[in-house]
Every structure is written in C-alpha cells, then in structure tokens.
Design a protein around this motif. Structure first.
Motif, mmCIF file in Angstrom:
data_model
loop_
_atom_site.group_PDB
_atom_site.id
_atom_site.type_symbol
_atom_site.label_atom_id
_atom_site.label_comp_id
_atom_site.label_asym_id
_atom_site.label_seq_id
_atom_site.Cartn_x
_atom_site.Cartn_y
_atom_site.Cartn_z
ATOM 1 N N PHE A 189 0.875 -1.271 0.103
ATOM 2 C CA PHE A 189 0.170 0.163 -0.142
ATOM 3 C C PHE A 189 0.906 1.229 -0.004
ATOM 4 O O PHE A 189 0.527 2.151 -0.735
ATOM 5 C CB PHE A 189 -0.978 0.022 1.299
ATOM 6 C CG PHE A 189 -1.610 1.268 1.375
ATOM 7 C CD1 PHE A 189 -2.823 1.671 0.463
ATOM 8 C CD2 PHE A 189 -1.405 2.215 2.350
ATOM 9 C CE1 PHE A 189 -3.258 2.658 0.886
ATOM 10 C CE2 PHE A 189 -1.709 3.195 2.430
ATOM 11 C CZ PHE A 189 -2.926 3.659 1.724
ATOM 12 N N LEU A 190 2.022 1.280 0.914
ATOM 13 C CA LEU A 190 2.791 2.408 0.883
ATOM 14 C C LEU A 190 3.486 2.537 -0.622
ATOM 15 O O LEU A 190 3.748 3.761 -0.757
ATOM 16 C CB LEU A 190 3.987 2.288 1.757
ATOM 17 C CG LEU A 190 3.143 2.217 3.294
ATOM 18 C CD1 LEU A 190 4.563 2.031 4.427
ATOM 19 C CD2 LEU A 190 2.790 3.604 3.610
ATOM 20 N N ALA A 191 3.941 1.430 -1.247
ATOM 21 C CA ALA A 191 4.600 1.547 -2.427
ATOM 22 C C ALA A 191 3.560 2.398 -3.571
ATOM 23 O O ALA A 191 3.853 3.017 -4.309
ATOM 24 C CB ALA A 191 5.212 0.380 -2.971
ATOM 25 N N GLY A 195 3.918 5.825 -5.116
ATOM 26 C CA GLY A 195 3.988 5.815 -6.638
ATOM 27 C C GLY A 195 3.497 6.933 -7.361
ATOM 28 O O GLY A 195 2.920 7.954 -7.091
ATOM 29 N N PRO A 196 3.568 6.895 -9.025
ATOM 30 C CA PRO A 196 3.144 7.926 -9.594
ATOM 31 C C PRO A 196 1.644 8.146 -9.666
ATOM 32 O O PRO A 196 0.900 7.101 -9.526
ATOM 33 C CB PRO A 196 3.521 7.412 -11.189
ATOM 34 C CG PRO A 196 3.558 5.791 -11.079
ATOM 35 C CD PRO A 196 4.279 5.664 -9.668
ATOM 36 N N ARG A 197 1.199 9.061 -9.797
ATOM 37 C CA ARG A 197 -0.342 9.462 -9.736
ATOM 38 C C ARG A 197 -0.879 9.369 -11.049
ATOM 39 O O ARG A 197 -1.113 10.037 -11.713
ATOM 40 C CB ARG A 197 -0.405 11.002 -9.277
ATOM 41 C CG ARG A 197 -0.005 11.115 -7.586
ATOM 42 C CD ARG A 197 -0.325 12.727 -7.483
ATOM 43 N NE ARG A 197 0.610 13.377 -7.823
ATOM 44 C CZ ARG A 197 0.860 14.738 -7.450
ATOM 45 N NH1 ARG A 197 -0.075 15.198 -6.607
ATOM 46 N NH2 ARG A 197 2.007 15.453 -7.967
ATOM 47 N N TRP A 198 -1.205 8.020 -11.404
ATOM 48 C CA TRP A 198 -2.061 7.815 -12.631
ATOM 49 C C TRP A 198 -3.348 8.367 -12.870
ATOM 50 O O TRP A 198 -3.568 8.651 -13.957
ATOM 51 C CB TRP A 198 -1.943 6.090 -12.705
ATOM 52 C CG TRP A 198 -2.624 5.557 -11.605
ATOM 53 C CD1 TRP A 198 -2.195 5.169 -10.531
ATOM 54 C CD2 TRP A 198 -4.080 5.598 -11.617
ATOM 55 N NE1 TRP A 198 -3.176 4.625 -9.616
ATOM 56 C CE2 TRP A 198 -4.348 4.633 -10.288
ATOM 57 C CE3 TRP A 198 -5.222 5.514 -12.493
ATOM 58 C CZ2 TRP A 198 -5.613 4.328 -10.042
ATOM 59 C CZ3 TRP A 198 -6.564 5.125 -12.067
ATOM 60 C CH2 TRP A 198 -6.704 4.648 -10.903
ATOM 61 N N LEU A 199 -4.044 8.619 -11.963
ATOM 62 C CA LEU A 199 -5.245 9.207 -12.034
ATOM 63 C C LEU A 199 -5.021 10.331 -12.786
ATOM 64 O O LEU A 199 -6.271 10.913 -13.544
ATOM 65 C CB LEU A 199 -6.009 9.388 -10.758
ATOM 66 C CG LEU A 199 -7.534 9.618 -10.752
ATOM 67 C CD1 LEU A 199 -8.321 8.478 -11.622
ATOM 68 C CD2 LEU A 199 -8.005 9.741 -9.371
ATOM 69 N N THR A 200 -4.336 11.518 -12.666
ATOM 70 C CA THR A 200 -4.030 12.792 -13.289
ATOM 71 C C THR A 200 -3.672 12.694 -14.650
ATOM 72 O O THR A 200 -4.008 13.310 -15.323
ATOM 73 C CB THR A 200 -3.045 13.591 -12.674
ATOM 74 O OG1 THR A 200 -1.747 12.824 -12.546
ATOM 75 C CG2 THR A 200 -3.456 13.834 -11.088
#
Length: 200
Positions: A189-191, A195-200
């Motif tokens: 979960f922490l990783a 990690g990269p914000r794929w939603l944006t």
C-alpha cells in the motif's frame, strides 16, 4: 502462569456453555410467550407481548455476555500459549516453537548464512515474538545491521525496564497476535501511495 491461564480458560469455557444453554432457553421461552399471547388461550395478548419482549431482551443480554465470555476464554488460552512458548524458548525445545521466516533478502545475506541467524533453531527463531511483517523486518535488520553505541545503550535500557514488566509484555504479545492476524503487510500500500499519480 501457564496453569493459571489454562484454569481461567476452562472456567470461561464452562461459563460460556451454561450461558449458551440459557440463550436457547430464553429464545424458546420468548417464542412460546409470543405464540401464547397471539393465540390468547393461555395468556392475554398484551401480557404475552410484554413477556416475549422481556425474554427477547434477556436473550440479547445473554448473547453479549456470551461473546464477552468467549473473548475472555480466547485471551486466557492465548496467554497460556505465550507462557508455554516462553518455556520452550528457555529449554530450547525448537519443535515447540513456530517456525519464523524472515524475508529472503535478509536470510540470503552472507552474514546471515555464516552465523545461521535465520531458519530452524536459529537466533531469530529464539527471540522472534513479533506478529506483523514490519516487526519481523525490524528484528531481522537489528540482527544484521550494526547500531551506534548510543542506540545500543538505549535498547539495553529499554530491555532492563521491560524485563520487570512481565504482565505488560505478555498482554502486548497477546494484542500483537490479534493485530498480526487482522492486518496484512502495509508495504504494498505504501509503495502504491508513494508511486506515480496515474489518475491525473
């Protein structure tokens, strides 16, 4: 302590069995009172309804009491097991101790292989009473990585303080066992969170 907790567990289990039978009796009596009040031949409707509600309330109270008794029995059983494992550690009865596996990245280091720090009948199995992935990883790191002298002194002071608090340590161990069963490793979960914000 083991015998005392086993006796406490047995007492809670016996009480729980009696409460279980009382629950069955209350449920049957509540249904009988409701049916008798609805039929109206033995008792009047309002009296039957009041009696049924009172018996159902008693049933709910018994359910709550039964759950608390079961929880107390589980706690006493776990504390008896903790004391049984502590005796096994003192006597080096490895077959009585659950195998404790560290992460492969710790077990495969040259130092760990050279000193047999991990695996069956190892120092890690002897001292590991952790129940969460983070706790096991922290203990493995402490065994492998050198610490500064002031950190060592702080750890030794903490161990001297905890050595006198047997009740507290065993209660903490019991709570850790519960948490270890209920919570998974938080590292994935922490990783993901870092990690990269794929939603944006």
């Amino acid at each position: 302590r083991q015998a005392s907790f086993e006796s406490e567990r047995d007492a809670h289990l016996a009480r729980g069995e009696r409460i279980g039978w009382a629950r069955v009796g209350c449920a049957l009596a509540a249904m009988a009172a409701g049916l008798a009040g609805w039929d109206g031949t033995l008792i009047s409707g309002p009296v039957g309804a009041v009696l049924a509600v009172a018996l159902f309330t008693a049933f709910v109270a018994l359910v709550i009491w039964h759950r608390r008794t079961q929880a107390a029995a589980a706690r006493a059983s776990a504390l008896a097991h903790i004391n049984r494992q502590a005796q096994a550690r003192v006597r080096r009865q490895w077959h009585e101790l659950a195998p404790q596996a560290a992460a492969p990245e710790y077990e495969q280091t040259p130092l760990a292989r050279d000193l047999d720090l991990f695996g069956p009948a190892s120092l890690y199995q002897l001292v590991c009473t952790t129940h969460t992935p983070l706790g096991r990883a922290t203990l493995a790191r402490w065994l492998l990585e050198p610490a500064p002298p002031d950190t060592i002194a702080c750890r030794q002071a903490a161990m001297r303080e905890l050595a006198e608090k047997l009740d507290w340590r065993q209660e903490f161990d019991f709570l850790g066992r519960k948490q270890g069963r209920e919570f998974a490793d938080p590292l994935p979960f922490l990783a993901w969170a870092e990690g990269p914000r794929w939603l944006t």
